[in-house]
Design a protein around this motif. Structure first.
Motif, short mmCIF file in Angstrom:
data_model
loop_
_atom_site.label_atom_id
_atom_site.label_comp_id
_atom_site.label_asym_id
_atom_site.label_seq_id
_atom_site.Cartn_x
_atom_site.Cartn_y
_atom_site.Cartn_z
N GLN A 1 4.84 0.04 0.26
CA GLN A 1 4.90 0.30 1.70
C GLN A 1 5.58 1.65 1.98
O GLN A 1 5.11 2.43 2.81
CB GLN A 1 5.64 -0.83 2.41
CG GLN A 1 4.84 -2.11 2.51
CD GLN A 1 5.67 -3.29 2.98
OE1 GLN A 1 6.89 -3.34 2.77
NE2 GLN A 1 5.02 -4.25 3.63
N ARG A 2 6.65 1.92 1.27
CA ARG A 2 7.32 3.20 1.46
C ARG A 2 6.40 4.36 1.05
O ARG A 2 6.34 5.39 1.73
CB ARG A 2 8.62 3.24 0.65
CG ARG A 2 9.33 4.59 0.71
CD ARG A 2 10.74 4.50 0.20
NE ARG A 2 11.57 3.75 1.11
CZ ARG A 2 12.10 4.24 2.23
NH1 ARG A 2 11.89 5.50 2.56
NH2 ARG A 2 12.83 3.51 3.02
N GLU A 3 5.70 4.20 -0.03
CA GLU A 3 4.79 5.25 -0.48
C GLU A 3 3.70 5.51 0.57
O GLU A 3 3.35 6.65 0.84
CB GLU A 3 4.16 4.86 -1.82
CG GLU A 3 3.24 5.91 -2.42
CD GLU A 3 2.70 5.49 -3.77
OE1 GLU A 3 1.73 6.14 -4.23
OE2 GLU A 3 3.23 4.52 -4.36
N ARG A 4 3.20 4.42 1.15
CA ARG A 4 2.17 4.55 2.18
C ARG A 4 2.73 5.26 3.42
O ARG A 4 2.06 6.12 4.02
CB ARG A 4 1.65 3.17 2.55
CG ARG A 4 0.26 3.17 3.15
CD ARG A 4 -0.23 1.79 3.54
NE ARG A 4 0.38 0.70 2.81
CZ ARG A 4 0.55 -0.52 3.35
NH1 ARG A 4 0.19 -0.76 4.60
NH2 ARG A 4 1.09 -1.48 2.64
N LEU A 5 3.93 4.90 3.81
CA LEU A 5 4.54 5.56 4.96
C LEU A 5 4.81 7.05 4.67
O LEU A 5 4.56 7.90 5.52
CB LEU A 5 5.87 4.86 5.31
CG LEU A 5 5.76 3.47 5.93
CD1 LEU A 5 7.11 2.77 5.92
CD2 LEU A 5 5.22 3.54 7.36
#
Length: 314
Positions: free
Chosen positions: A306-310
């Motif tokens: 999720q952090r990578e996507r954000l």
């Protein structure tokens, strides 16, 4: 809770936009929810008060502490000096600055209004290049040495000036800056486009590089929720955020918020606090519901994916 976010209560509106009774209710709520850090300044909030001078935020916090026996041991106070107008509505042309006499007067006034004998963190609120940096450094070191200040911070200063000040302090055997406070959020303004708040200084890649490379350096972020711009139709995002990257980031934010059953604001706070350089977000509130929402973000954990996507949505 492990890895819980440190939410700092931003007290800018207390005593002005929020009256004293409501301010005390919010302070009670914050501490009842386990909050510890309260951030204010000696110039909060001159632009919201008929006098054109600040001090209202510190005054209401001091009155609250006086009515809550034992509360001082539960909370940590952060305040700032250097940006209070010297004449009504005189900012930015007429401000106290960072000379030795100005800072001594500012700190004494803050302690009196807060009704305390020390603060856990004291900030130079803005730069003052009319004063030799060594004079500012020596005065701040004096505050730590005499016990009125536990820790020093630089608000709205570039990393290179913080580094210079730290070197001067080390040469003199004095306490130096260990904390920086800058504007930062998930959405990013377009480079070169002015923010509506002319005094705000935005964090940059250099900031994060410096903090990561400097042992013991702590980063605080203000305007983390962009004055309600993530969630409130009546608070549209400033023009500086009107670029294609904003739409991509908001779409990613909505995806992750939906997956976590969280609000946009809560995901932003989790993103801020959980990065490679952890950030303590300051959250300014005017209602109990806003405070509940922010404090509920403390245990929110983003997955690595999720952090990578954000991060990729820029």
């Amino acid at each position: 809770m492990a890895n819980e976010i440190t939410i700092v209560l931003g007290a800018l509106a207390l005593g002005t936009r929020v009256d004293e009774a409501q301010s005390m209710d919010l302070l009670d709520q914050f501490t009842d929810l386990g909050g510890e850090w309260i951030d204010t300044a000696n110039n909060y909030a001159w632009w919201l008060h008929d006098s054109g001078l600040g001090g209202q935020g510190e005054t209401v916090i001091g009155n609250w502490l006086a009515k809550r026996p034992g509360m001082r041991e539960r909370i940590r106070l952060s305040t700032k000096g250097g940006a209070e107008p010297t004449v009504p509505n005189g900012y930015p042309e007429h401000v106290e600055g960072l000379s030795g006499p100005a800072l001594r007067t500012a700190l004494a006034g803050s302690l009196e209004r807060l009704q305390v004998d020390r603060v856990e963190l004291y900030w130079t609120h803005i730069e003052d290049r009319t004063v030799p940096l060594a004079e500012t450094v020596e005065t701040l070191g004096e505050f730590v040495a005499d016990g009125r200040v536990a820790r020093l911070g630089a608000s709205n200063h570039p990393a290179w000036r913080v580094a210079q000040a730290r070197e001067l302090a080390a040469q003199r055997g004095l306490a130096g800056y260990t904390t920086m406070q800058l504007r930062w959020s998930y959405l990013q303004p377009a480079p070169g486009v002015a923010l509506p708040q002319s005094g705000h200084v935005h964090a940059s890649p250099e900031t994060f590089d410096y903090v990561a490379a400097t042992e013991g350096m702590w980063l605080w972020a203000y305007n983390t929720l962009i004055d309600g711009g993530y969630t409130r139709p009546d608070r549209p995002l400033p023009a500086a955020y009107d670029h294609p990257g904003t739409a991509r980031r908001l779409a990613a934010l909505d995806e992750v918020a939906g997956e976590l059953g969280a609000t946009r604001n809560q995901v932003v706070l989790a993103w801020l606090a959980g990065g490679p350089v952890p950030v303590s977000p300051i959250v300014g509130v005017t209602t109990a519901a806003q405070l509940d929402e922010a404090m509920a973000a403390r245990g929110l954990q983003l997955t690595a994916e999720q952090r990578e996507r954000l991060d990729a949505a820029a």
